[in-house]
Design a protein around this motif. Structure first.
Motif, short mmCIF file in Angstrom:
data_model
loop_
_atom_site.label_atom_id
_atom_site.label_comp_id
_atom_site.label_asym_id
_atom_site.label_seq_id
_atom_site.Cartn_x
_atom_site.Cartn_y
_atom_site.Cartn_z
N LEU A 167 0.85 -1.19 0.00
CA LEU A 167 0.00 0.00 0.00
C LEU A 167 0.89 1.24 0.00
O LEU A 167 2.07 1.16 0.33
CB LEU A 167 -0.88 0.03 1.26
N THR A 171 -2.11 5.78 2.31
CA THR A 171 -3.23 4.85 2.53
C THR A 171 -3.11 4.21 3.90
O THR A 171 -4.10 4.06 4.63
CB THR A 171 -3.27 3.77 1.43
N ASN A 174 -4.16 6.64 6.53
CA ASN A 174 -5.63 6.79 6.55
C ASN A 174 -6.28 5.63 7.29
O ASN A 174 -7.18 5.83 8.12
CB ASN A 174 -6.19 6.86 5.12
#
Length: 201
Positions: A167, A171, A174
């Motif tokens: 990832l 991301t 988050n």
């Protein structure tokens, strides 16, 4: 005669369970293993009717072993026996196909009775744990948040987590931020600890 497999990574616990349950006239311990990835092959080889599975084992955890049993040896039913009576574990174990879930301090006669009931095709769940599980509800975490917190448990950096899960770092941030909010944690380490203690990881 109920043919029983016992899977626990602690030899002392495995031996004690085997000795106790072998005293029952209708239960025969036909296999003992110390790793989760040995459960299905041993159950198949020994024609086990019931597998008594610890949750935390090397090779494969007991929940994954229960899922593998359901696929590879559907005639053998899984009964989880664990020190960790975490509500999240109960839900995950039942979703994986386990027929029962009891804690290790269950008295021997009740444990033997749980083995019999599971062998008869019934479900057996520790009542206190069932009530706690219902009160707690489902995990609030998404599958990706669970993955990220699982890696965060090892103490890696954002970059490490991103690399392991393929990832972007943004991301990962988050997902961690969302997981921290949902668990009411102070930081990612706290969120990972809360999720683990709840049995969501």
């Amino acid at each position: 005669m109920i043919r029983l497999l016992i899977a626990d990574d602690q030899a002392l616990v495995r031996g004690a369970l085997s000795a106790l349950l072998s005293l029952e006239s209708d239960i025969e311990v036909v296999a003992e293993v110390g790793r989760g990835d040995e459960v299905a092959p041993a159950a198949l080889a020994a024609s086990a009717d019931v597998a008594l599975l610890d949750i935390e084992m090397p090779g494969m955890d007991g929940i994954a072993a229960a899922a593998e049993l359901r696929t590879r040896v559907p005639s053998c039913r899984a009964l989880m026996v664990t020190t960790f009576g975490r509500p999240g574990y109960l839900k995950r174990a039942m979703q994986a196909g386990a027929a029962g879930f009891v804690v290790k301090d269950t008295p021997a006669p009740q444990l033997a009775d749980a083995v019999r009931r599971v062998a008869q095709g019934l479900r057996v769940v520790d009542p206190a744990l069932a009530a706690e599980s219902l009160a707690q509800g489902d995990s609030p975490l998404t599958e990706r948040e669970t993955d990220v917190l699982g890696v965060a448990l090892t103490g890696g950096s954002i970059a490490d987590i991103a690399r392991i899960l393929h990832l972007s770092e943004g991301t990962v941030r988050n997902h961690l931020s969302s997981a921290i909010g949902k668990t009411g944690a102070r930081n990612r380490a706290d969120a990972a600890r809360i999720a683990e203690e709840s049995g969501w990881l």
